[in-house]
Design a protein around this motif. Structure first.
Motif, short mmCIF file in Angstrom:
data_model
loop_
_atom_site.label_atom_id
_atom_site.label_comp_id
_atom_site.label_asym_id
_atom_site.label_seq_id
_atom_site.Cartn_x
_atom_site.Cartn_y
_atom_site.Cartn_z
N THR A 1 0.82 -1.22 0.00
CA THR A 1 0.00 0.00 0.00
C THR A 1 0.85 1.27 0.00
OG1 THR A 1 -0.19 -0.07 2.41
CG2 THR A 1 -1.96 -1.10 1.14
N ALA A 2 2.14 1.14 0.32
CA ALA A 2 3.04 2.29 0.32
C ALA A 2 3.71 2.50 -1.03
CB ALA A 2 4.11 2.12 1.40
N VAL A 3 3.42 1.62 -2.00
CA VAL A 3 3.99 1.75 -3.34
C VAL A 3 3.07 2.63 -4.18
CG1 VAL A 3 4.67 0.54 -5.45
CG2 VAL A 3 5.16 -0.48 -3.20
N LYS A 4 3.62 3.73 -4.66
CA LYS A 4 2.83 4.66 -5.49
C LYS A 4 2.84 4.25 -6.95
CE LYS A 4 2.56 9.57 -6.67
NZ LYS A 4 3.15 10.89 -6.40
N ASP A 5 4.02 3.86 -7.46
CA ASP A 5 4.15 3.51 -8.87
C ASP A 5 5.40 2.67 -9.07
OD1 ASP A 5 3.49 3.43 -11.55
OD2 ASP A 5 4.12 5.48 -11.98
N VAL A 6 5.43 1.97 -10.19
CA VAL A 6 6.61 1.18 -10.58
C VAL A 6 6.81 1.36 -12.08
CG1 VAL A 6 7.67 -1.12 -10.64
CG2 VAL A 6 6.05 -0.54 -8.81
N HIS A 7 7.97 1.87 -12.46
CA HIS A 7 8.29 2.02 -13.87
C HIS A 7 9.80 2.14 -14.05
CE1 HIS A 7 7.44 6.13 -12.33
NE2 HIS A 7 8.53 6.43 -12.99
#
Length: 84
Positions: A46-52
């Motif tokens: 839930t603390a992950v905003k985005d992955v790229h």
């Protein structure tokens, strides 16, 4: 586009900022991030905003205070004369 998180990706508090650590472990509910001079921290998904682009962007407001403190001190042991 959001990528799947993989071991070895770097973690950041925001795009364009300096990396705070490396992903060491990934599971369905959390990831483990290694922060230099502080060790490993479990971070909820839930603390992950985005992955790229092999970058994991985190939400600072959802991180444990111990992790935020560690991030503020990750470069304490570096020799300032060697920074270039």
């Amino acid at each position: 586009m959001t990528e799947n998180i993989e071991e070895g990706f770097m973690a950041f508090l925001g795009d364009g900022q300096e990396g705070i650590g490396a992903v060491r472990e990934v599971n369905d509910t959390s990831i483990v991030i290694y922060v230099e001079n502080a060790g490993e921290f479990v971070v909820p998904r839930t603390a992950v905003k985005d992955v790229h682009f092999q970058k994991v962007i985190l939400r600072p407001d959802r991180l444990d205070k111990r992790l935020l403190t560690a991030i503020g001190h990750e470069h304490d042991s570096e020799d300032p004369n060697l920074v270039g």
